[in-house]
Design an enzyme around this catalytic site. Structure first.
Site, PDB file in Angstrom:
ATOM      1  N   LYS A 193       3.508 -37.500  19.738  1.00 23.25           N
ATOM      2  CA  LYS A 193       2.603 -38.144  18.967  1.00 23.25           C
ATOM      3  C   LYS A 193       3.630 -39.635  18.962  1.00 23.25           C
ATOM      4  O   LYS A 193       4.338 -39.626  18.231  1.00 23.25           O
ATOM      5  CB  LYS A 193       3.039 -37.980  17.186  1.00 23.25           C
ATOM      6  CG  LYS A 193       1.857 -39.232  16.950  1.00 23.25           C
ATOM      7  CD  LYS A 193       2.460 -39.152  14.860  1.00 23.25           C
ATOM      8  CE  LYS A 193       2.904 -40.162  14.498  1.00 23.25           C
ATOM      9  NZ  LYS A 193       2.663 -41.539  14.429  1.00 23.25           N
ATOM     10  N   GLU A 269      16.787 -37.246  14.427  1.00 25.28           N
ATOM     11  CA  GLU A 269      17.443 -38.153  14.996  1.00 25.28           C
ATOM     12  C   GLU A 269      17.260 -39.289  13.874  1.00 25.28           C
ATOM     13  O   GLU A 269      16.648 -39.435  14.165  1.00 25.28           O
ATOM     14  CB  GLU A 269      17.425 -38.644  16.426  1.00 25.28           C
ATOM     15  CG  GLU A 269      18.712 -39.486  17.007  1.00 25.28           C
ATOM     16  CD  GLU A 269      18.427 -41.075  16.942  1.00 25.28           C
ATOM     17  OE1 GLU A 269      18.995 -41.291  15.689  1.00 25.28           O
ATOM     18  OE2 GLU A 269      17.811 -41.355  17.252  1.00 25.28           O
ATOM     19  N   CYS A 303      18.758 -47.225  15.078  1.00 27.76           N
ATOM     20  CA  CYS A 303      19.689 -46.498  14.107  1.00 27.76           C
ATOM     21  C   CYS A 303      20.783 -46.158  13.799  1.00 27.76           C
ATOM     22  O   CYS A 303      21.666 -45.891  12.807  1.00 27.76           O
ATOM     23  CB  CYS A 303      19.083 -45.048  14.227  1.00 27.76           C
ATOM     24  SG  CYS A 303      19.012 -44.809  16.096  1.00 27.76           S
ATOM     25  N   GLU A 402      20.480 -48.206   4.485  1.00 28.20           N
ATOM     26  CA  GLU A 402      20.089 -48.772   5.763  1.00 28.20           C
ATOM     27  C   GLU A 402      18.843 -49.718   5.942  1.00 28.20           C
ATOM     28  O   GLU A 402      18.246 -49.451   5.015  1.00 28.20           O
ATOM     29  CB  GLU A 402      19.816 -47.719   6.766  1.00 28.20           C
ATOM     30  CG  GLU A 402      18.752 -47.820   8.356  1.00 28.20           C
ATOM     31  CD  GLU A 402      18.522 -46.957   9.231  1.00 28.20           C
ATOM     32  OE1 GLU A 402      19.199 -46.573  10.020  1.00 28.20           O
ATOM     33  OE2 GLU A 402      18.449 -45.641   8.587  1.00 28.20           O
TER      34      GLU A 402
END
Length: 502
Positions: A193, A269, A303, A402
């Site tokens: 996906k 991850e 990230c 974040e």
């Protein structure tokens, strides 16, 4: 019948026409979804619709999984020698390299990245990663283990079968290469996906999968939303392993779904809040340049972005002055038109723009100082100014959460012991960096930091043959390098009696 999207590029950096089938790619061909639906694909530089692609559902995932399972049993997996898998993967890498400009142009159009940086950095990395794993395809091996002279004991590393893979919008094709590389090399078939925001390069890749000669069903691509296609992949009982790159929140949901369904093996991850530690004895000019790359590369939409910058008090003022000048020198540059080496690229998600504003409002109320930036740039698209936040305390949200954007919290520290404590005071543990000319200190601090990878006197210098992954809530498992192969194989122990009698 799936439609075709054609776009003519006529810019100083690329001229050409690219056509993409906008359907679902299942069983080696493009098909319409079972339940007709589409998703608009937006250009983040302008906020305008580029095209629409087919939107799949759980029914389409079920079909793709069955096709992938059949391919695994008949034309891939243990039915095909690793040398053959490697040959096909090398052919795919060659085709991507041949069409590098097209892929870079599509990535620029869909994600808003500067064309030349995308071509030189990301596309080259995609090709190298697939070639790297093509080289591993015929080297998947177990061990012969000595037990007794009346027994032959050995292990086999066998593929899972059908694996599910979900990739993010910030590095669409790069993340695909990180996932399909080890999965294909080890003999798995795939239901993939792409992000619903950035599906264009994945769909173009499907054409090359056909051209490279992969058996139908080995790689299937189902466009769709996370709440439908992503959830269906996570819950499908035939899929034995799933890999995901994205937010920690979504990673939790995937792990829960995997546990509820069939206890899938999971590789995650996830998010990060990576510390970048700069000591007094660092090469200041180099530290400023690497810190800039660490937080502003890809507009901070990484990230492992170095979003917490700890600077020792002896050089704090000088570092802040130089770093501020770098941030001010970044210029807005959008996608395919960009030929600028230092650019402010647009964020690819409208929701992130709203989150960004909310984040900065919260930070102001907590007492942090917006040193520069903190505002939207212009009125078209989703550009955001590079932002530096000072006077931060480690318990502030700007230091703990974040942001996923061009926002750096800059924090002063006194001692090595103090900064290690502050750097590790986070739920994340993806990356870290240390800048110092003292090699003993560099090694000591690198070992003390709770992170999946630590860079010394550099930042974000990721290599295809080195593992990438996080500690704590930054993820589970590893991508890249030989370590990624272990994420896509199961170890079988075989015991053969060659003399034992009862």
């Amino acid at each position: 019948m799936p439609t075709t999207f054609t776009h003519k590029f006529d810019t100083p950096t690329f001229k050409g026409t690219v056509s993409i089938n906008t359907g679902l790619f299942i069983g080696g061909k493009f098909v319409d979804p079972v339940e007709p639906a589409t998703i608009d694909v937006i250009n983040p530089a302008t906020g305008k619709v580029i095209t629409s692609v087919a939107a799949g559902s759980a029914k389409d995932v079920d079909i793709a999984v069955k096709v992938a399972k059949e391919a695994y049993k008949t034309s891939w997996g243990l039915k095909v020698p690793g040398s053959v898998r490697g040959k096909l993967m090398n052919k795919l890498a060659d085709l991507i390299e041949k069409h590098t400009d097209e892929f870079a142009a599509l990535e620029s159009l869909n994600v808003g990245k500067p064309f030349l940086i995308t071509k030189a950095h990301e596309m080259a990395s995609v090709v190298a990663t697939i070639r790297y794993y093509a080289g591993w395809a015929d080297k998947i091996q177990g061990k012969t283990i000595e037990t007794t002279d009346q027994k032959l004991a050995y292990t086999r590393h066998e593929p899972y079968g059908v694996v599910g893979q979900i990739v993010p919008w910030n590095f669409p094709l790069s993340m695909i290469s990180w996932k399909i590389g080890p999965a294909l090399a080890t003999g798995n078939t795939i239901v993939l996906k792409p992000s619903e925001l950035t599906p264009l390069t994945a769909l173009r890749l499907a054409d090359l999968v056909i051209e490279a000669g992969f058996p139908p069903g080995v790689l299937n691509i189902v466009n769709g939303y996370g709440m439908t296609v992503g959830q269906a992949i996570s819950e499908n009982p035939i899929i034995e392993k799933i890999a995901f790159t994205g937010s920690t929140l979504t990673g939790r949901k995937i792990q829960e779904a995997a546990a509820r369904s069939n206890l899938k093996t999971v590789t995650l991850e996830l998010g990060g809040k990576s510390p970048n530690i700069i000591f007094d004895d660092a090469d200041l000019d180099q530290a400023v340049k690497w810190a800039s790359l660490g937080i502003f590369f890809n507009m901070g939409q990484c990230c492992n972005a170095g979003s917490r910058i700890f600077v020792q008090e002896g050089i704090y003022d000088q570092f802040l002055a130089q770093f501020t000048e770098v941030a001010k020198g970044l210029v807005p540059a959008t996608g395919i038109l960009s030929i600028l080496p230092r650019s402010m690229v647009p964020r690819s998600l409208r929701f992130s723009l709203i989150k960004f504003w909310d984040t900065l409002i919260l930070r102001r109320s907590e007492g942090a100082t917006i040193h520069i930036g903190g505002s939207r740039h212009g009125s078209e698209g989703y550009f955001i100014q590079p932002t530096l936040v000072t006077e931060c305390k480690t318990n502030m949200k700007i230091v703990q959460e974040e942001v996923f954007g061009p926002v750096a919290a800059i924090i002063k520290f006194k001692t090595e012991e103090e900064v290690i404590e502050m750097a590790n005071d986070t739920v994340y543990g993806l990356s870290a960096a240390v800048f110092t000319e003292n090699s003993s200190r560099a090694i000591r601090v690198a070992h003390a930091l709770e992170s999946g990878q630590t860079f010394v006197n550099c930042f974000n210098s990721v290599e295809k043959n080195m593992p990438f992954g996080g500690y704590k809530q930054s993820g589970i498992g590893r991508e890249l390098g030989e370590y990624a192969l272990d994420m896509y194989t199961q170890v079988k122990a075989v015991h053969i009696n060659i003399g034992m009698k009862l």
